[in-house]
Design an enzyme around this catalytic site. Structure first.
Site, PDB file in Angstrom:
ATOM      1  N   TYR A 103       0.831  -1.195   0.000  1.00 17.85           N
ATOM      2  CA  TYR A 103       0.000   0.000   0.000  1.00 17.85           C
ATOM      3  C   TYR A 103       0.869   1.250   0.000  1.00 17.85           C
ATOM      4  O   TYR A 103       1.957   1.266   0.589  1.00 17.85           O
ATOM      5  CB  TYR A 103      -0.891   0.043   1.251  1.00 17.85           C
ATOM      6  N   TYR A 142      -0.057 -10.116   0.444  1.00 17.57           N
ATOM      7  CA  TYR A 142       1.001  -9.485   1.244  1.00 17.57           C
ATOM      8  C   TYR A 142       1.000 -10.064   2.662  1.00 17.57           C
ATOM      9  O   TYR A 142      -0.023 -10.506   3.166  1.00 17.57           O
ATOM     10  CB  TYR A 142       0.824  -7.960   1.296  1.00 17.57           C
ATOM     11  N   ARG A 152      -2.374 -12.148   3.276  1.00 14.83           N
ATOM     12  CA  ARG A 152      -3.739 -11.842   2.858  1.00 14.83           C
ATOM     13  C   ARG A 152      -3.962 -12.281   1.418  1.00 14.83           C
ATOM     14  O   ARG A 152      -3.117 -12.074   0.557  1.00 14.83           O
ATOM     15  CB  ARG A 152      -4.019 -10.332   2.920  1.00 14.83           C
ATOM     16  N   HIS A 155      -7.146  -8.729  -2.704  1.00 19.92           N
ATOM     17  CA  HIS A 155      -8.466  -8.160  -2.436  1.00 19.92           C
ATOM     18  C   HIS A 155      -8.473  -6.677  -2.727  1.00 19.92           C
ATOM     19  O   HIS A 155      -7.427  -6.024  -2.768  1.00 19.92           O
ATOM     20  CB  HIS A 155      -8.883  -8.401  -0.976  1.00 19.92           C
ATOM     21  N   HIS A 157     -10.672  -3.212  -1.347  1.00 18.41           N
ATOM     22  CA  HIS A 157     -11.600  -2.681  -0.343  1.00 18.41           C
ATOM     23  C   HIS A 157     -12.659  -1.811  -1.012  1.00 18.41           C
ATOM     24  O   HIS A 157     -12.346  -1.010  -1.901  1.00 18.41           O
ATOM     25  CB  HIS A 157     -10.841  -1.842   0.690  1.00 18.41           C
TER      26      HIS A 157
END
Length: 232
Positions: A103, A142, A152, A155, A157
């Protein structure tokens, strides 16, 4: 719009011990039910100009010199209420990591490269049929430190405001056949197996654009029997 209650097992418990941080941040007292009319009759205002040109294409963010690196995809779907009626002219915000699984956020410092041409956020409004569409890159998995070998699944959000406050939903969209599903306590915090599958997008050859983008469909139901689960 009936605002039927959501069946048990669709929404995750707010304290899910396998997802360790919920033990510290989850509420310990019973939630209070509000019977006031406001949540089912009003909503935030959507000011003119809230969605800027280019915010539906995350691969070409404003101020960046080039295009994002990664598998380019288009995500589209329809947002409906519990009666199957379209949720029109409603704000959707999306955010995600880049193709390497990182991110653009100061707290994400794990050993993966940042993409100088990818910010990882966008927003859009649904149309008169409740449809939305945006272009992005497929996010990478990640590590997140919750448990040994914790990664994870890929995905995206979603934050949806619906047409009234009672339809507010924050959730996550996953990709089909991810091998990390069985090991992810966030995905598995939704008790009902059928409800978990409503978090998984569908590959679409119809939405795939020749030589440009792979297509995925993700329909969202706000409340009711077939509600899309919230994301912890």
């Amino acid at each position: 719009m009936k605002f039927d209650s959501v069946p048990s097992g669709v929404y995750p418990e707010l304290v899910h011990p396998e997802y360790k941080s919920t033990v510290k941040r989850g509420p310990l007292q019973p939630l209070l039910r509000l019977d006031a009319a406001l949540p089912v009759s009003d909503n935030i205002a959507t000011p003119s100009g809230l969605v800027l040109p280019g915010e539906i294409d995350l691969t070409r963010p404003e101020g960046c010199a080039g295009e994002a690196i990664g598998e380019r995809i288009v995500v589209t779907g329809r947002v409906t209420d519990e009666d199957g009626k379209p949720v029109r002219n409603s704000l959707i915000e999306v955010w995600q990591c880049n193709a390497a699984g990182r991110y653009r956020h100061k707290k994400d410092q794990h050993n993966a490269p940042l993409d100088p041409n990818f910010n990882g956020w966008g927003k859009m409004l649904t149309d008169d049929e409740g449809r939305y569409r945006f272009v992005t890159v497929r996010p990478g998995p990640y590590p997140w430190g919750n448990h040994h070998k914790a990664f994870r699944p890929a995905h995206i959000h979603f934050s949806l405001f619906g047409n009234v406050y009672a339809q507010r939903l924050v959730t996550q969209m996953y990709f089909p056949n991810d091998p990390l599903f069985d090991y992810d306590p966030i995905f598995n915090s939704v008790p009902d197996a059928a409800a978990r599958q409503r978090l998984v997008s569908r590959f679409s050859i119809e939405e795939t654009m020749h030589e440009h983008l792979l297509g995925y469909e993700f329909d969202i139901v706000l409340r009711g029997r077939d509600a899309t689960p919230m994301g912890l």
